[in-house]
Design a protein around this motif. Structure first.
Motif, PDB file in Angstrom:
ATOM      1  N   VAL A  21      38.569  45.580  39.148  1.00  0.00           N
ATOM      2  CA  VAL A  21      39.802  46.263  38.743  1.00  0.00           C
ATOM      3  C   VAL A  21      40.700  46.501  39.959  1.00  0.00           C
ATOM      4  O   VAL A  21      41.913  46.264  39.912  1.00  0.00           O
TER       5      VAL A  21
ATOM      6  N   GLU B  48      40.711  51.159  34.052  1.00  0.00           N
ATOM      7  CA  GLU B  48      40.099  51.960  35.128  1.00  0.00           C
ATOM      8  C   GLU B  48      39.803  53.379  34.667  1.00  0.00           C
ATOM      9  O   GLU B  48      38.755  53.938  35.009  1.00  0.00           O
TER      10      GLU B  48
ATOM     11  N   ILE C 290      45.197  47.278  33.183  1.00  0.00           N
ATOM     12  CA  ILE C 290      44.198  47.577  34.207  1.00  0.00           C
ATOM     13  C   ILE C 290      44.109  49.084  34.443  1.00  0.00           C
ATOM     14  O   ILE C 290      43.023  49.626  34.679  1.00  0.00           O
TER      15      ILE C 290
END
Length: 292
Positions: A56, A98, A94
């Motif tokens: 990530v 996360e 993303i």
């Protein structure tokens, strides 16, 4: 795309700094992925989650920094409309991924510390894979509709006061009334943030309570040190994204927004490997073995 004033006043210096950050972030996270996937001592759920976090963090840099370097070297300082929407989609996807992944990692540590005898039964390889797959899928599916809506807006200006295509500076260029649109994005951000952060907070509170029950002072200090460093990273990440996505927006906040964005898009991906991985003794041993 305006970026920061230093991009125009000191283009070479800015380019070298960003290049160093990009290379440093990519190399350290790639090392962690290689180590955790090749060393048989690290074939554990915790390191599986850490390798995903490293991936990530690499993607954060890949999505933002090469384009910033290109803008610095280019006199046009432009990005295509579809390129901007694509960057926004992957960045948001993303970011959501996360947030969910950090919650999964905190749950993994909770099970390992508070229920060590049941850890291997609860956190099986199939369960871990399913959790991570759901994390990635949920992260990228959840932002499809917001990006489609933003791409359909009518825009009165093409000057983005930012260094990448973040939601707030982009939609503020729209000719339409965006009050309800901003309110909708705030609700979506609140669901992500307040859906994951309380999980992290509760699991670490239970972990800290469990630490207080340890008889060994050395074990207590070691576990507390690890949890404290994790909480610092989590607090920095969630405080910045909360400030960015939940507070009311105004034109006067745009310069501050760029500085805040640096923390969760550039600083956090560089700090995560040091906190979650490079302070870990098992990873240190595996790294020394790899270097030898």
């Amino acid at each position: 795309m305006l970026g920061f004033p230093i991009f125009k006043s000191e283009p070479l210096f800015s380019f070298l700094i960003i290049l160093f950050i990009f290379m440093f972030n990519t190399v350290q996270n790639m090392l962690i992925i290689i180590i955790t996937r090749t060393d048989h001592h690290l074939q554990k759920p915790m390191y599986f989650f850490i390798s995903n976090l490293s991936f990530v963090d690499i993607l954060f840099g890949v999505i933002i920094l090469p384009n910033v370097m290109m803008l610095i070297l280019s006199h046009k300082n432009t990005i295509s409309f579809y390129g901007c929407m694509t960057q926004m989609y992957f960045f948001l996807g993303i970011g959501v991924t996360e947030s969910i992944l950090l919650a999964l990692m905190s749950y993994d540590r909770y099970v390992a510390i508070c229920n060590p005898l049941k850890y291997t039964v609860i956190m099986t390889s199939d369960v871990c894979f399913s959790l991570v797959f759901s994390c990635w899928t949920g992260g990228f599916l959840s932002v499809i509709l917001p990006v489609i809506v933003i791409s359909q807006l009518k825009y009165c200006s093409n000057v983005i006061n930012h260094f990448f295509c973040e939601i707030s500076p982009v939609i503020q260029l729209s000719c339409w009334d965006i009050y309800w649109l901003q309110a909708s994005f705030t609700i979506l951000a609140s669901v992500v943030i307040f859906g994951t952060f309380p999980i992290i907070g509760m699991t670490y509170l239970k972990i800290l309570w469990n630490i207080l029950g340890l008889q060994s002072l050395r074990s207590r200090k070691k576990t507390f040190s690890t949890c404290a460093s994790h909480l610092i990273v989590v607090f920095m990440y969630y405080s910045t994204i909360t400030f960015m996505y939940i507070r009311p927006k105004s034109e006067s906040n745009l310069e501050l927004d760029k500085i805040i964005s640096l923390f969760y898009s550039v600083v956090n991906p560089m700090v995560n490997p040091c906190i979650y991985s490079l302070r870990n003794n098992e990873i240190k041993k595996a790294l020394r073995k790899l270097l030898k």
